[in-house]
Design a protein around this motif. Structure first.
Motif, PDB file in Angstrom:
ATOM      1  N   ILE A 152      57.137   2.233  -7.999  1.00  0.00           N
ATOM      2  CA  ILE A 152      56.770   3.704  -7.879  1.00  0.00           C
ATOM      3  C   ILE A 152      55.233   3.750  -7.552  1.00  0.00           C
ATOM      4  O   ILE A 152      54.376   2.983  -8.212  1.00  0.00           O
ATOM      5  CB  ILE A 152      57.145   4.591  -8.910  1.00  0.00           C
ATOM      6  CG1 ILE A 152      56.728   6.085  -8.756  1.00  0.00           C
ATOM      7  CG2 ILE A 152      56.293   4.163 -10.234  1.00  0.00           C
ATOM      8  CD1 ILE A 152      57.300   6.992  -9.706  1.00  0.00           C
ATOM      9  N   GLN A 203      63.374   7.808 -12.806  1.00  0.00           N
ATOM     10  CA  GLN A 203      62.411   7.668 -11.452  1.00  0.00           C
ATOM     11  C   GLN A 203      61.026   7.254 -11.815  1.00  0.00           C
ATOM     12  O   GLN A 203      60.381   6.324 -10.987  1.00  0.00           O
ATOM     13  CB  GLN A 203      62.528   9.028 -10.819  1.00  0.00           C
ATOM     14  CG  GLN A 203      63.543   9.219 -10.137  1.00  0.00           C
ATOM     15  CD  GLN A 203      63.845  10.405  -9.463  1.00  0.00           C
ATOM     16  OE1 GLN A 203      64.029  11.636 -10.169  1.00  0.00           O
ATOM     17  NE2 GLN A 203      63.209  10.754  -8.072  1.00  0.00           N
ATOM     18  N   LYS A 242      60.437   3.225 -12.277  1.00  0.00           N
ATOM     19  CA  LYS A 242      60.851   2.325 -11.332  1.00  0.00           C
ATOM     20  C   LYS A 242      59.614   1.313 -11.026  1.00  0.00           C
ATOM     21  O   LYS A 242      58.483   1.981 -11.039  1.00  0.00           O
ATOM     22  CB  LYS A 242      61.394   2.885  -9.870  1.00  0.00           C
ATOM     23  CG  LYS A 242      62.543   3.298 -10.208  1.00  0.00           C
ATOM     24  CD  LYS A 242      63.350   3.802  -8.909  1.00  0.00           C
ATOM     25  CE  LYS A 242      64.713   4.120  -8.887  1.00  0.00           C
ATOM     26  NZ  LYS A 242      64.990   5.201  -8.185  1.00  0.00           N
TER      27      LYS A 242
END
Ligand SMILES: [Zn+2]
Length: 408
Positions: free
Chosen positions: A300, A294, A297
């Motif tokens: 982000i 995550q 990314k």
């Protein structure tokens, strides 16, 4: 009573002897660091320079307060003479617009590094060759090399390599955690796309050889690694990878890969990211991987990334037996030495990018590695090689090859 006193005395004398030995090693490490040149091949401090409000690499920070691991004063304190600052970009869209955006972002990071060095000229200098780095070290200054993590900002236009070279770039990690137009990554959840390097990737390697930019195989898929070994005319580096034989994750290198790297004259630089040093228990591994993907990314937000990183740290503190120590670090170094000798191992801690070793919370603590090496009987000469000489040998070879090509 007497029965108790004697064992107590023996115990006390044992402690003080251990303490004396520890102090002796510390003094020895201090002496060594005063003399040798040390370099780390992967520093993510530009992320803080770009994203952290008010962060000044020229000022001393506190890890316990802000979680940062690198700045010039702490480098000085730790005996860290030079680091490769990473122009890092998480993989985004591989469209024309995406590529243009990557280039723009990369140029902004180059600019930030140049400005920071200029603003702190009394502390640090931008260096591009081994010679410059050694001279700069003699002058008592910190050396800032530049590497690029993820070849995405090259896009499909190899002339960008000259542009980045002229800005001081001396290595490129061809891909990051997802496949790109140059290479397959070891981390892409979709698996392989090119079956190693793409044709463009092969051309990029040739152009990097011609210019004098080191090829970095960290993050690449195994097949892409072997393609690089086949294609590159000069030795290559793994800027921040550890040993798969000790910690079985795809980001690490197998013994066979390390042997191929060494046969080509290259150097593997041990990464201090916890789950690349010591395999965490399954449940921890799964949560770490989910969070880390995550954080990688492209879109982000900095504040979300910060939250995720805090979450990452918390997972680890819940399972202290999973947190590696300096002993784990040196186990990886020793493993490389055992299979290919002392000339092919270096250090790329990945600080400010996930580096997490108990007792080496920031760059001011790196002498702990030297102390552990001394404890295991490594000579000053060997320590000098591990801490920089090996890396500088590769850079020298790459630079010399490019100079020869230009004279043709
Ligand atoms: Zn990385």
């Amino acid at each position: 009573m007497k029965k108790l006193i004697i064992p107590l005395m023996i115990f006390a004398s044992f402690i003080s002897e251990a303490q004396i030995f520890q102090k002796h090693l510390m003094r020895k490490a201090n002496r060594i660091h005063k003399k040798i040149f040390t370099v780390d091949t992967h520093a993510d401090v530009p992320i803080n320079m770009m994203e952290m409000e008010g962060f000044d690499v020229g000022k001393k920070h506190n890890y316990a307060e802000d979680g940062t691991q690198i700045d010039f004063p702490r480098m000085k304190e730790g005996g860290m003479d030079a680091m490769f600052f990473a122009v890092y970009l998480a993989q985004g869209k591989r469209t024309q617009e995406g590529d243009a955006e990557a280039k723009e972002k990369a140029l902004a990071i180059f600019n930030k590094i140049h400005e920071a060095v200029k603003a702190n000229a009394e502390q640090a200098t931008l260096v591009r060759t081994a010679k410059e780095a050694y001279r700069n070290h003699k002058n008592g200054k910190i050396g800032v090399f530049i590497g690029m993590e993820n070849g995405w900002p090259i896009g499909k236009d190899l002339s960008n390599l000259t542009l980045y070279y002229d800005l001081g770039l001396r290595y490129i990690t061809l891909a990051h955690s997802y496949n790109n137009d140059l290479s397959d990554s070891s981390g892409d959840p979709e698996g392989e796309e090119h079956g190693g390097l793409s044709d463009l990737g092969k051309q990029a390697v040739a152009e990097m050889n011609r210019l004098g930019i080191m090829v970095d195989v960290s993050h690449l898929s195994d097949k892409a690694f072997y393609d690089v070994i086949k294609e590159s005319k000069t030795p290559v580096i793994a800027s921040h990878s550890s040993c798969r034989a000790i910690c079985d994750v795809k980001r690490n290198m197998t013994d066979e890969m390390i042997k191929a790297l060494a046969a080509n004259g290259g150097v593997i630089h041990i990464n201090f990211v916890a789950d690349f040093l010591k395999k965490p228990s399954n449940e921890v591994a799964i949560s770490i991987k989910t969070i880390r993907m995550q954080t990688m990314k492209a879109d982000i937000l900095p504040e979300d990334k910060k939250k995720l990183n805090q979450e990452l740290r918390q997972i680890k503190y819940k399972y202290p037996e999973d947190v590696p120590t300096v002993k784990d670090v040196v186990n990886h170094i020793e493993h490389v030495v055992q299979i290919v000798g002392i000339n092919h191992v270096g250090i790329g801690m990945d600080m400010d990018g996930g580096s997490d070793v108990l007792g080496i919370e920031d760059v001011s603590k790196i002498k702990q590695v030297t102390i552990e090496l001394l404890r295991r009987g490594y000579s000053k000469k060997s320590i000098k090689k591990i801490w920089g000489r090996n890396t500088m040998r590769v850079l020298e070879e790459v630079t010399t090859y490019a100079q020869k090509m230009r004279k043709r």
